[in-house]
Design a protein around this motif. Structure first.
Motif, mmCIF file in Angstrom:
data_model
loop_
_atom_site.group_PDB
_atom_site.id
_atom_site.type_symbol
_atom_site.label_atom_id
_atom_site.label_comp_id
_atom_site.label_asym_id
_atom_site.label_seq_id
_atom_site.Cartn_x
_atom_site.Cartn_y
_atom_site.Cartn_z
ATOM 1 N N GLY A 13 75.024 -3.840 74.228
ATOM 2 C CA GLY A 13 75.815 -4.961 73.703
ATOM 3 C C GLY A 13 74.959 -6.175 73.392
ATOM 4 N N GLY A 19 74.175 -10.673 75.799
ATOM 5 C CA GLY A 19 73.206 -9.585 75.633
ATOM 6 C C GLY A 19 72.086 -9.979 74.684
ATOM 7 N N ILE A 113 85.136 1.094 78.297
ATOM 8 C CA ILE A 113 83.969 0.305 77.853
ATOM 9 C C ILE A 113 83.338 -0.436 79.031
ATOM 10 N N PRO A 193 80.900 -15.190 71.289
ATOM 11 C CA PRO A 193 81.972 -14.701 70.411
ATOM 12 C C PRO A 193 83.185 -14.200 71.217
HETATM 13 P P1 NAD Z 1 80.434 -10.613 73.117
HETATM 14 O O1 NAD Z 1 81.755 -10.101 72.669
HETATM 15 O O2 NAD Z 1 79.978 -11.925 72.611
HETATM 16 O O3 NAD Z 1 79.327 -9.507 72.831
HETATM 17 C C1 NAD Z 1 79.522 -8.188 73.312
HETATM 18 C C2 NAD Z 1 78.668 -7.204 72.543
HETATM 19 O O4 NAD Z 1 78.996 -5.906 73.057
HETATM 20 C C3 NAD Z 1 78.972 -7.168 71.025
HETATM 21 O O5 NAD Z 1 77.767 -7.190 70.286
HETATM 22 C C4 NAD Z 1 79.706 -5.857 70.836
HETATM 23 O O6 NAD Z 1 79.461 -5.235 69.582
HETATM 24 C C5 NAD Z 1 79.139 -5.012 71.967
HETATM 25 N N1 NAD Z 1 80.031 -3.910 72.334
HETATM 26 C C6 NAD Z 1 81.372 -3.939 72.531
HETATM 27 N N2 NAD Z 1 81.835 -2.713 72.799
HETATM 28 C C7 NAD Z 1 80.758 -1.886 72.785
HETATM 29 C C8 NAD Z 1 80.589 -0.490 72.979
HETATM 30 N N3 NAD Z 1 81.622 0.317 73.234
HETATM 31 N N4 NAD Z 1 79.342 0.019 72.896
HETATM 32 C C9 NAD Z 1 78.284 -0.780 72.610
HETATM 33 N N5 NAD Z 1 78.381 -2.093 72.399
HETATM 34 C C10 NAD Z 1 79.607 -2.645 72.482
HETATM 35 O O7 NAD Z 1 80.496 -10.633 74.718
HETATM 36 P P2 NAD Z 1 79.770 -11.599 75.771
HETATM 37 O O8 NAD Z 1 80.637 -12.772 75.995
HETATM 38 O O9 NAD Z 1 78.347 -11.796 75.405
HETATM 39 O O10 NAD Z 1 79.881 -10.699 77.084
HETATM 40 C C11 NAD Z 1 78.852 -9.837 77.505
HETATM 41 C C12 NAD Z 1 79.206 -9.284 78.877
HETATM 42 O O11 NAD Z 1 79.371 -10.350 79.806
HETATM 43 C C13 NAD Z 1 80.522 -8.495 78.907
HETATM 44 O O12 NAD Z 1 80.404 -7.413 79.793
HETATM 45 C C14 NAD Z 1 81.516 -9.511 79.443
HETATM 46 O O13 NAD Z 1 82.623 -8.907 80.050
HETATM 47 C C15 NAD Z 1 80.649 -10.263 80.426
HETATM 48 N N6 NAD Z 1 81.144 -11.606 80.718
HETATM 49 C C16 NAD Z 1 81.283 -12.528 79.721
HETATM 50 C C17 NAD Z 1 81.776 -13.784 80.031
HETATM 51 C C18 NAD Z 1 81.940 -14.851 78.989
HETATM 52 O O14 NAD Z 1 82.536 -15.884 79.320
HETATM 53 N N7 NAD Z 1 81.462 -14.682 77.769
HETATM 54 C C19 NAD Z 1 82.118 -14.095 81.351
HETATM 55 C C20 NAD Z 1 81.966 -13.137 82.337
HETATM 56 C C21 NAD Z 1 81.472 -11.889 82.013
#
Ligand code: NAD
Length: 252
Positions: A13, A19, A113, A193
């Protein structure tokens, strides 16, 4: 001296958000980085940015729910860079719904996922790291893996699952003498995003999220990337089975 010089990392991701920031930081600190993501165009852009900054990176198309795709991604990593030292299981999706409003189909999609993806990524990483003589696996949970929210039934379950799965894998690796550490990271709300999608660019909705963080603002992707870098590097060589909370005081 760069903090992860000479190491090889895969980040799922990593085409966007946390990521992407992690892949960029690991590359800046000397790692060769494989970006695994569903989104090819964004992933190639992330690779180009790393290369433009003088780093080394490659993209592999990866759906984290697909065991065969994971095996192919690791094979590609080994073919390109010869070893695997760091795996960051970051890919995940957000989903809002209570225990009553969540359908079984949506529940399964979120677990598939957020939880199956971490399980598969950890399993294949362990196999590769055993051959490389050790490594560090970092799994993205959330503050929502520590505390409950009435509107996050499926997300809470998936992230709570990541937390304890990580501890089980850490204990297994330690007791098996593998020199592989496994830790989880628990971000508060980070402006990515994913969160932009939740608040739909609505300033009042964003402020509501800000108010949950005593520090007075949301986090940035790099706030999490620096925590992941610490866990990925040898600086954390005594840390395994731990949970690193980076949340501006949300759960304090
Ligand atoms: P994001 O949506 O900005 O980016 C996620 C990325 O994962 C995208 O590029 C997407 O294409 C990819 N992705 C989604 N499904 C996929 C799949 N099946 N296989 C491969 N790639 C896939 O998300 P983010 O905010 O950067 O979050 C990243 C991680 O951190 C996630 O696990 C999220 O749950 C966790 N998280 C985020 C937050 C937050 O506030 N943003 C808080 C706590 C935890």
């Amino acid at each position: 001296m760069a903090r992860v010089a000479g190491k090889v990392a895969i980040v799922s991701g990593a085409a966007n958000g946390i990521g992407k920031a992690t892949a960029q930081l690991l590359a800046k600190e000397g790692a060769k980085v494989v970006i695994g993501d569903l989104k090819e165009e964004d992933g190639q852009k992330a690779v180009a940015e790393i290369k433009a900054a003088g780093g080394e990176a490659a993209f592999v198309k990866l759906n984290v729910t697909d065991e065969a795709a994971w095996k192919a991604a690791i094979e590609q990593t080994l073919k390109l860079y010869g070893r695997l030292d760091i795996a960051v299981n970051n890919a995940g999706i957000a989903y809002s719904g209570s225990v009553e409003s969540t359908s079984l189909e949506d529940w399964r999609r979120v677990q598939s996922i957020n939880l199956d993806g971490v399980f598969l990524g950890t399993q294949v990483a362990i196999e590769a790291m055993k051959k490389s003589g050790g490594g560090s696996i970092v799994n993205l949970s959330s503050i929502e893996g520590l505390i409950g929210d009435p509107m996050l039934a499926a997300y809470n379950a998936s992230k709570g699952g990541v937390r304890l799965f990580t501890k089980s894998a850490a204990l297994h690796c330690a007791k098996s003498g593998y020199k592989i550490r496994v830790n989880s990271v628990h971000p508060g709300y980070i402006w990515t995003p994913m969160v932009a999608g939740l608040t739909k660019e609505d300033a009042a909705a964003r402020q509501k999220l800000v108010d949950l963080h005593p520090i007075g603002h949301l986090g940035e992707p790099n706030d999490i990337a620096y925590g992941i870098l610490y866990l990925a590097s040898d600086e954390s060589k005594f840390v395994t089975g731990s949970e690193l909370v980076i949340d501006g005081g949300y759960t304090a």
